[in-house]
Design a protein around this motif. Structure first.
Motif, PDB file in Angstrom:
ATOM      1  N   ALA A  16       0.848  -1.199   0.000  1.00 36.23           N
ATOM      2  CA  ALA A  16       0.000   0.000   0.000  1.00 36.23           C
ATOM      3  C   ALA A  16       0.882   1.248   0.000  1.00 36.23           C
ATOM      4  CB  ALA A  16      -0.938  -0.008   1.203  1.00 36.23           C
ATOM      5  N   VAL A  18       0.857   4.221  -2.753  1.00 36.37           N
ATOM      6  CA  VAL A  18       0.624   5.616  -2.363  1.00 36.37           C
ATOM      7  C   VAL A  18       1.789   6.485  -2.840  1.00 36.37           C
ATOM      8  CG1 VAL A  18       0.434   7.176  -0.370  1.00 36.37           C
ATOM      9  CG2 VAL A  18      -0.911   5.051  -0.432  1.00 36.37           C
ATOM     10  N   ARG A  67      -4.607   6.633  -0.985  1.00 34.72           N
ATOM     11  CA  ARG A  67      -4.818   5.503  -0.066  1.00 34.72           C
ATOM     12  C   ARG A  67      -6.277   5.063  -0.032  1.00 34.72           C
ATOM     13  NH1 ARG A  67      -1.297   3.820   3.642  1.00 34.72           N
ATOM     14  NH2 ARG A  67      -0.104   5.744   3.544  1.00 34.72           N
TER      15      ARG A  67
END
Ligand code: HH2
Length: 272
Positions: A165, A169, A175
């Motif tokens: 993640a 990002v 996000r």
């Protein structure tokens, strides 16, 4: 744009549409355009919030497919379904396929390699302002079920998803547009799958989760059903367990059966 977790209700269904000759549960069933479009429309009418179109099988042992072939399989289907107003996701790990699918109207990229497969993928998703699903897989489809090993499967999957993640990002994907998936059956034994499913309340603290348990091998082991299409009841039971554990999106083949079960579940818990 509102966060993915607000645009889709908890327990929203992602209907599986495999336009492949070799997928483990529905391979060859929807390999022609007309049949695939008809099935995609049926999934949407039965209650799928998203239809996930895939042109490359990821079943254990599957061979990779060249981009041109994958595109030829998925693009015509995506064009028609998106023009119908159906939210379409593309199940691909190739940037070229994702880019063409997003241009044809897809809204989500489901990348089972979690941006490790194609260095161009993150920029394509970020540039299109699309949603992104990042999935955990140990190894690669060809070999992933050859004796997978973990020290602590839950901790390892958790830190992998958190790290992927951050990569997304950093590459410009907001996000709140990311869903995370522990990748049930992707380099996991039965014990690993069960440990991950029991840990969903913990994993869901990372962000909205997408879970794909539908018709999978471990449900065959638990239920004794050898044939994938005979695992509907087992799949619905597992989907409900995922929902209770906090899964946000449920990727399923049997939309009608799962939607019926969720309607009862929601009424019983007072949410409907
Ligand atoms: N499972 C499959 C394919 N894509 N994507 C996500 N995010 N999560 C999953 O669990 C997942 C997935 C495998 O199922 P299926 O699409 O039915 O089979 P195949 O990969 O053989 O086409």
């Amino acid at each position: 744009m509102a966060p993915l977790s607000q645009r889709y209700a908890r327990g929203a269904l992602v209907g599986v549409l495999n336009v492949t000759p070799d997928s483990f549960s529905d391979g060859g069933e929807f390999a022609d355009l007309e049949g695939a479009v008809e099935h995609g429309r049926r999934l949407a009418s039965e209650g799928a919030a998203i239809v996930d179109v895939g042109g490359e099988s990821t079943r254990p042992g599957a061979a990779p497919v060249p981009a041109e072939l994958e595109l030829a399989r998925v693009l015509p289907v995506i064009e028609v379904l998106a023009a119908d107003g159906i939210a379409v996701s593309v199940d691909t790990s190739k940037a070229e396929v994702a880019q063409a699918a997003l241009a044809a109207g897809a809204v989500l990229v489901n990348d089972v390699t979690a941006l490790r497969g194609d260095p161009g993928m993150a920029a394509v998703v970020a540039g299109a302002g699309a949603d992104l699903c990042l999935m955990h897989m140990l190894g690669e489809p060809r070999t992933m079920q050859d004796d997978p090993q973990y020290g602590d499967v839950v901790a390892e999957v958790e830190s992998f998803l958190a790290e992927r993640a951050e990569v997304a990002v950093a590459a410009g994907v907001p996000r709140e547009r990311i869903a995370l998936d522990p990748g049930i059956g992707f380099g996991k034994t039965l014990a690993h799958n069960l440990a991950l499913l029991r840990a969903l309340p913990r994993l869901s603290r990372l962000g909205p989760l997408l879970l794909g348990v539908s018709r999978k091998r471990f449900l065959g082991t638990l239920s004794g059903q050898e044939i994938a299409a005979d695992r509907v009841a087992a799949s619905v039971a597992a989907a409900l367990y995922c929902y209770r554990g906090g899964a946000h999106l449920l990727r399923v083949h049997d939309v009608r059966a799962t939607a019926d079960a969720l309607a009862v579940e929601r009424a019983l818990e007072g949410a409907a």
